[in-house]
Scaffold this active site. Sequence first.
Site, PDB file in Angstrom:
ATOM      1  N   TYR A 148       0.932  -1.455   0.228  1.00 34.66           N
ATOM      2  CA  TYR A 148      -0.201   0.146  -0.206  1.00 34.66           C
ATOM      3  C   TYR A 148       0.779   1.573   0.172  1.00 34.66           C
ATOM      4  O   TYR A 148       1.960   1.854   0.447  1.00 34.66           O
ATOM      5  CB  TYR A 148      -0.834  -0.435   1.356  1.00 34.66           C
ATOM      6  CG  TYR A 148      -1.849   1.567   0.832  1.00 34.66           C
ATOM      7  CD1 TYR A 148      -2.632   1.035   0.065  1.00 34.66           C
ATOM      8  CD2 TYR A 148      -1.601   2.171   1.984  1.00 34.66           C
ATOM      9  CE1 TYR A 148      -3.711   2.694   1.098  1.00 34.66           C
ATOM     10  CE2 TYR A 148      -2.542   3.563   2.425  1.00 34.66           C
ATOM     11  CZ  TYR A 148      -3.467   3.268   1.708  1.00 34.66           C
ATOM     12  OH  TYR A 148      -4.620   4.532   2.061  1.00 34.66           O
ATOM     13  N   ASP A 241       9.615   3.405  -0.531  1.00 34.04           N
ATOM     14  CA  ASP A 241       7.838   3.750   0.458  1.00 34.04           C
ATOM     15  C   ASP A 241       8.587   3.560   2.258  1.00 34.04           C
ATOM     16  O   ASP A 241       8.496   2.118   2.124  1.00 34.04           O
ATOM     17  CB  ASP A 241       6.923   3.134   0.057  1.00 34.04           C
ATOM     18  CG  ASP A 241       5.824   3.886   0.859  1.00 34.04           C
ATOM     19  OD1 ASP A 241       6.129   4.705   1.785  1.00 34.04           O
ATOM     20  OD2 ASP A 241       4.169   3.294   0.389  1.00 34.04           O
ATOM     21  N   LYS A 269       4.233   9.570   8.375  1.00 34.70           N
ATOM     22  CA  LYS A 269       4.201   8.869   9.984  1.00 34.70           C
ATOM     23  C   LYS A 269       5.032   9.457  11.262  1.00 34.70           C
ATOM     24  O   LYS A 269       4.753  10.935  11.621  1.00 34.70           O
ATOM     25  CB  LYS A 269       4.197   6.927  10.156  1.00 34.70           C
ATOM     26  CG  LYS A 269       3.194   6.369   9.206  1.00 34.70           C
ATOM     27  CD  LYS A 269       2.530   5.134   9.179  1.00 34.70           C
ATOM     28  CE  LYS A 269       2.026   4.774   8.678  1.00 34.70           C
ATOM     29  NZ  LYS A 269       0.024   4.941   8.993  1.00 34.70           N
TER      30      LYS A 269
END
Length: 427
Positions: A148, A241, A269
């Site tokens: 994702y 990522d 994050k």
Amino acid sequence: MAISLRDTKSVDHYARALQYLPGGVNSPVRAMRSIDRTPLFVDRAEGAELVDVDGNRFVDYVCSWGPLIHGHAHPEILAAVQAAAVKGTTFGAPTVGEVDLAEEVGRRVPSVEMLRMTSSGTEAAMSAIRLARAATGREKLLKFAGAYHGHLDGLLAEAGSGLATAGLPASPGVPQGATAQTIIVPWNDGEAVVRATEEHEFAAVLAEPYPANMGLTPPHEGFLELLRDRATQNGALLVFDEVISGFRVARGGAQELTGVLPDITVMGKVIGGGLPAAAYGGSRELLQRIAPAGDVYQAGTLSGNPLAVAAGLQTLRMLDDGAYLKLRSTTDRLAAGLREAAGDRPVQVQSTCGLVTVFFSEEPVTDYESAKACDLAAHAAWCRELLARGIYPPPSQFEAWFPSLAHTPEHLDRTLEAAAAAFAEVL
Ligand code: PMP
């Protein structure tokens, strides 16, 4: 030590939320549909503990899905945010903190010399792809099933996280053309990568180096090296990522841990310390293509927001070598304890520093297919049992637990006692 979960207030709020917010939430996985219960509305949290509106207290392993590596409401992070807030919340003009943060990231992340901040990981991934396409003059992307990278059109194909949970292969509203250039191969399948890179000319090979959106499925030995080699031979850029793995699995993320360096790194994050911030970075030469230094356009009203930058900078400054030793030992103890609690039940506990997934599977889970083959009903029942015992797990098989530096040995003891009781209840 089961607690009875009173949730009358949460149920009321949820009923009202359903009137005004699709599914009652602002991001799908929060709705807890995958474990077939109503969500708990949060009142407050401190350290590793979360308190809901009915007054139930939980040991939290979601920790906002990754940003809160120091736990909730860390006093020094709050102080940094407060000090920034009184000076004004946003200016639309440069601030010193943005340079400090970029410099700090550059010191940590081996392949990042320069970066551009965004407000979300989705935006950062989208912009990284734009840069890769501009730099290579190509359009095709290689992506892994179950990975994702945010909800951008081009990558909403066999994506993990909330999509895996909902069992949607993609999403209505994504034009066919948007994913037509995306080639999907199974994670940890070297032959499939070789074949795809022989058949297509890619702009980017995109990977979560420690995928956590189909549950944590670490790379097989040599797999990241293979991605590096094949991307280079193909003429593609390797994009890691590290929205989840960054500043978590090691000081400089998965690339420091493994020594495999990407061309572009996507971060999120932890970099925002619990406020909205993300970034993409790479070599100075490559990043100079971004406007206004170069011709690749990308912008954002709140990019590099001073509150988010203050939270992120304070978060990173507290992440010294000792912090990683501590996080690693907390994670190891948690993973070993969960393994012991499971006994000889068909459960796989997979972990790396700061990330743990308990897969309800006979065999180790190595890719999206094996993750989807897990006993999802038993996992869901186990999560409900944990909640009833004061432990708040990510409510989906396709996610990782986020132990933090605020989780104490006492929290772990409570967790493992509850986990053992929950296993006994469901398997
Ligand atoms: N990449 C990865 C690896 C992620 O886990 C996520 C979100 N969980 C994203 C990108 C998207 O980030 P955001 O939710 O901030 O848009």
